[in-house]
Structure formats: C-alpha cells, structure tokens
Design a protein around this motif. Sequence first.
Motif, mmCIF file in Angstrom:
data_model
loop_
_atom_site.group_PDB
_atom_site.id
_atom_site.type_symbol
_atom_site.label_atom_id
_atom_site.label_comp_id
_atom_site.label_asym_id
_atom_site.label_seq_id
_atom_site.Cartn_x
_atom_site.Cartn_y
_atom_site.Cartn_z
ATOM 1 N N GLY A 9 29.879 36.401 36.677
ATOM 2 C CA GLY A 9 30.047 35.529 35.527
ATOM 3 C C GLY A 9 31.494 35.083 35.419
ATOM 4 N N VAL A 10 31.714 33.778 35.174
ATOM 5 C CA VAL A 10 33.093 33.271 35.086
ATOM 6 C C VAL A 10 33.348 32.573 33.752
ATOM 7 C CG1 VAL A 10 33.488 33.066 37.569
ATOM 8 C CG2 VAL A 10 32.395 31.170 36.363
ATOM 9 N N GLY A 11 32.525 32.861 32.742
ATOM 10 C CA GLY A 11 32.695 32.245 31.431
ATOM 11 C C GLY A 11 31.439 32.377 30.595
ATOM 12 N N GLU A 12 31.442 31.737 29.443
ATOM 13 C CA GLU A 12 30.340 31.880 28.487
ATOM 14 C C GLU A 12 29.287 30.778 28.592
ATOM 15 O OE1 GLU A 12 29.885 34.476 26.419
ATOM 16 O OE2 GLU A 12 31.612 35.350 27.435
ATOM 17 N N GLY A 13 29.618 29.686 29.283
ATOM 18 C CA GLY A 13 28.699 28.547 29.344
ATOM 19 C C GLY A 13 27.530 28.781 30.285
ATOM 20 N N ILE A 14 26.512 27.941 30.177
ATOM 21 C CA ILE A 14 25.291 28.082 30.975
ATOM 22 C C ILE A 14 25.557 27.889 32.472
ATOM 23 C CG2 ILE A 14 24.565 25.657 30.799
ATOM 24 C CD1 ILE A 14 21.667 26.774 30.406
ATOM 25 N N ASP A 15 26.607 27.141 32.799
ATOM 26 C CA ASP A 15 26.934 26.907 34.207
ATOM 27 C C ASP A 15 27.955 27.913 34.755
ATOM 28 O OD1 ASP A 15 25.367 24.509 34.722
ATOM 29 O OD2 ASP A 15 26.706 23.541 33.279
ATOM 30 N N ASP A 16 28.392 28.842 33.918
ATOM 31 C CA ASP A 16 29.483 29.745 34.311
ATOM 32 C C ASP A 16 28.992 30.981 35.064
ATOM 33 O OD1 ASP A 16 31.472 28.120 33.302
ATOM 34 O OD2 ASP A 16 31.382 29.008 31.303
ATOM 35 N N ILE A 17 28.368 30.734 36.202
ATOM 36 C CA ILE A 17 27.973 31.813 37.108
ATOM 37 C C ILE A 17 28.159 31.292 38.529
ATOM 38 C CG2 ILE A 17 25.519 31.143 37.156
ATOM 39 C CD1 ILE A 17 24.896 34.196 37.270
ATOM 40 N N GLU A 18 28.671 32.146 39.398
ATOM 41 C CA GLU A 18 28.964 31.716 40.766
ATOM 42 C C GLU A 18 28.511 32.756 41.769
ATOM 43 O OE1 GLU A 18 30.163 28.837 41.965
ATOM 44 O OE2 GLU A 18 30.117 28.056 39.923
ATOM 45 N N ILE A 19 28.238 32.303 42.976
ATOM 46 C CA ILE A 19 27.958 33.226 44.073
ATOM 47 C C ILE A 19 29.227 34.026 44.346
ATOM 48 C CG2 ILE A 19 27.358 33.383 46.524
ATOM 49 C CD1 ILE A 19 25.832 30.707 46.106
ATOM 50 N N PHE A 20 29.099 35.335 44.470
ATOM 51 C CA PHE A 20 30.254 36.205 44.667
ATOM 52 C C PHE A 20 30.866 35.998 46.050
ATOM 53 C CE2 PHE A 20 32.127 40.304 45.969
ATOM 54 C CZ PHE A 20 33.020 40.482 44.936
ATOM 55 N N ASP A 21 32.193 35.909 46.084
ATOM 56 C CA ASP A 21 32.920 35.778 47.343
ATOM 57 C C ASP A 21 33.966 36.885 47.408
ATOM 58 O OD1 ASP A 21 33.776 34.037 49.759
ATOM 59 O OD2 ASP A 21 35.639 34.339 48.638
ATOM 60 N N SER A 22 33.825 37.775 48.388
ATOM 61 C CA SER A 22 34.672 38.972 48.449
ATOM 62 C C SER A 22 36.153 38.647 48.605
ATOM 63 C CB SER A 22 34.209 39.895 49.572
ATOM 64 O OG SER A 22 34.228 39.216 50.805
ATOM 65 N N LYS A 23 36.467 37.656 49.441
ATOM 66 C CA LYS A 23 37.878 37.319 49.675
ATOM 67 C C LYS A 23 38.532 36.788 48.396
ATOM 68 C CE LYS A 23 41.049 34.904 52.762
ATOM 69 N NZ LYS A 23 41.957 34.551 51.647
ATOM 70 N N SER A 24 37.827 35.894 47.687
ATOM 71 C CA SER A 24 38.362 35.353 46.443
ATOM 72 C C SER A 24 38.569 36.460 45.418
ATOM 73 C CB SER A 24 37.421 34.294 45.878
ATOM 74 O OG SER A 24 37.308 33.197 46.752
ATOM 75 N N PHE A 25 37.627 37.404 45.371
ATOM 76 C CA PHE A 25 37.716 38.518 44.418
ATOM 77 C C PHE A 25 38.952 39.362 44.707
ATOM 78 C CE2 PHE A 25 36.770 42.746 42.792
ATOM 79 C CZ PHE A 25 36.249 42.469 41.529
ATOM 80 N N VAL A 26 39.131 39.747 45.966
ATOM 81 C CA VAL A 26 40.277 40.591 46.335
ATOM 82 C C VAL A 26 41.586 39.841 46.116
ATOM 83 C CG1 VAL A 26 41.417 41.812 48.230
ATOM 84 C CG2 VAL A 26 38.945 42.014 47.926
ATOM 85 N N ASP A 27 41.629 38.576 46.518
ATOM 86 C CA ASP A 27 42.849 37.784 46.341
ATOM 87 C C ASP A 27 43.232 37.647 44.873
ATOM 88 O OD1 ASP A 27 43.094 37.436 49.045
ATOM 89 O OD2 ASP A 27 42.313 35.375 49.086
ATOM 90 N N ALA A 28 42.231 37.706 43.987
ATOM 91 C CA ALA A 28 42.497 37.551 42.555
ATOM 92 C C ALA A 28 43.047 38.825 41.912
ATOM 93 C CB ALA A 28 41.218 37.128 41.831
ATOM 94 N N ILE A 29 42.922 39.968 42.592
ATOM 95 C CA ILE A 29 43.407 41.217 41.954
ATOM 96 C C ILE A 29 44.554 41.895 42.688
ATOM 97 C CG2 ILE A 29 41.207 41.722 40.821
ATOM 98 C CD1 ILE A 29 40.678 43.819 42.964
ATOM 99 N N VAL A 30 44.817 41.552 43.945
ATOM 100 C CA VAL A 30 45.903 42.229 44.685
ATOM 101 C C VAL A 30 46.934 41.190 45.121
ATOM 102 C CG1 VAL A 30 46.521 43.626 46.677
ATOM 103 C CG2 VAL A 30 44.338 44.004 45.531
#
Length: 302
Positions: free
Chosen positions: A281-302
């Motif tokens: 989930g990337v927000g509260e709206g009906i369109d705010d859901i995305e396919i998970f991408d491991s690289k984007s996830f890791v890049d966003a936290i480290v």
Amino acid sequence: MIFSKLKENLKKTKEALDIKLSNVFTSSKDINEIIDEIEETLILSDVGFNTSTKICNNLRKDVKKQLDKSENGIKELLRNEMAEILNSANLEEYDSLNSNEKQVILVVGVNGVGKTTSIGKLTKLYQKNGKKVLLAAADTFRAGAIEQLDIWAKRSNVDICLGKDKQEPASVIFDATKKFEEGDYDVLICDTAGRLHNKKNLMDELEKMKRIIDKNLPDVRKEVLMVLDATTGQNGAIQAKSFFEKTAVNGIVLTKLDSTAKGGVVFSIVDELKIPIKYIGVGEGIDDIEIFDSKSFVDAIV
C-alpha cells in the motif's frame, strides 16, 4: 511517482536505520566490528535475529572479495544482500494480473490490518488489467464489515456476494463460488473473518472455506493473500506463521508502512516462511496499491 510515494511511506523505517547505521561508521573500527554493529542494527530494526545473522554472514564474505571497503561500498553490498533475501521467496513466476486463467483470491488477516481496504484496492488493480471481478463479503462477524466491502464494490462498480450478519462465513463462500461459476467472471476475491490469529475456530473456518473453493472450483487457480500491518513488527511474523500453517498463504499485502519504523519485519517473514510480498500500500486512495519491488523497497530504507 510511485517510488517517491514508497520512499515517503518508508521514511520512519529509513530514519531509524540511518541513525543507527551512521553511528556504525562514525569512528575507526575494523571491518568485523562494523559488520557486527550492522547486524545489531538490523536486529533492532525488526529484521529478526536469524535473518540479520544470515545477511551479515554473507556480507562478511562479500566484503572480503571487494576492494571498496568505504561506507558507501559496504552499504551497497548490504543492499544487495537484503534484496537477495526478499527475492528468495519469488519461487513462482506467475503473473496473476496478466494471466488469462480464472482465479480465486482468499484474503486473510487479523482485524485492523486494512484487509477490506486492501481488497478494494486490489479490485481496482485487477479491473485496470481488464479483469471482471466478483467480491465475496464473508467477514460476517465484524460489525460493519459487509457494508464496508459493499461500499468498495460500488466504488469500482463490481458485483458482490453479500453475507448476512452472523451468517456462517463458509456458506457465503459457497454461494460466491456458485455465482462465479455461473457468471462471466475472471477473479473472485473473498473477504474473510479476521478475529485473532490464535483462535482455533477462526483457523478452522478458513480451512473450511478453502475446502469449499477447492471442491466447487477445482480447475480455477487459487491464491491466499495475507494482509499484514507493518506496525506490528515481529508480531506480524507470528501472525503470518499461524495463517501460513492453516491456509498455505502464498503472498502478502503490506499496509501501514507510513506510520511505523518497523518495516524491517518484511525480511524475516520472507526469509523464514518463504512467502513473497506481492503488493504494497502506498496511500489511502483506491489506486494506491502497487506490485512489490524488492530493489525499490531496499533502496528506500538503506
């Protein structure tokens, strides 16, 4: 756009990790001390003891082979190892959004994790990919759950099989499978009861639903998605294990990352149970859901 939303959602997790990792590199230490402290940082960030140990054991081997032993060099190796953990569960290259197969998705999870909202978002996502969706409101014991899903159905203009208050959930699933079989639908998404994961009657009910789906729709592809609230940290891993044992969960929808510093729990769940994170989930709206991408996830936290 989506990556910026993901970065914003993971801001608290990133800040918690950044502060600890920055302290690791502030004074003169040898490589082994640095990696020991990285391991401690990961454990404190809800990555889990076993998974943190695995990541850092591999990191030690990687650092020995690499000439660049700067902070940036080590962090890049760390990102690679963390992404590798997340990729380890992607055992099946099945693209449910673009498949031509008919599908049933059973959505499970404890109360309060955002299960019904996630179903509403998934419905829209499948619609955008050209699928005709039928919803089943089988969370018949939570006050307002049926009405809540009905609102989401109306927002996307999809059909819904409505249970009655206190009706046996499995009977709603039975009716929904018959409606799905008779109608020209591509995807049946089933909401389920979300009482506490350690209640045996809930798990038995989920097993019964799964048996009905298998019996009534034997040739339709089945998927069990668990909605997980990231704020629960390691408790989320315990929940995932309970549902996995009873319903063979094969994917996770991750919610509420924007309100927690405990996003690290994702790694221990994937590593220990080999269940992939499929949607985020990337927000509260009906369109705010995305396919998970491991690289984007890791890049966003480290």
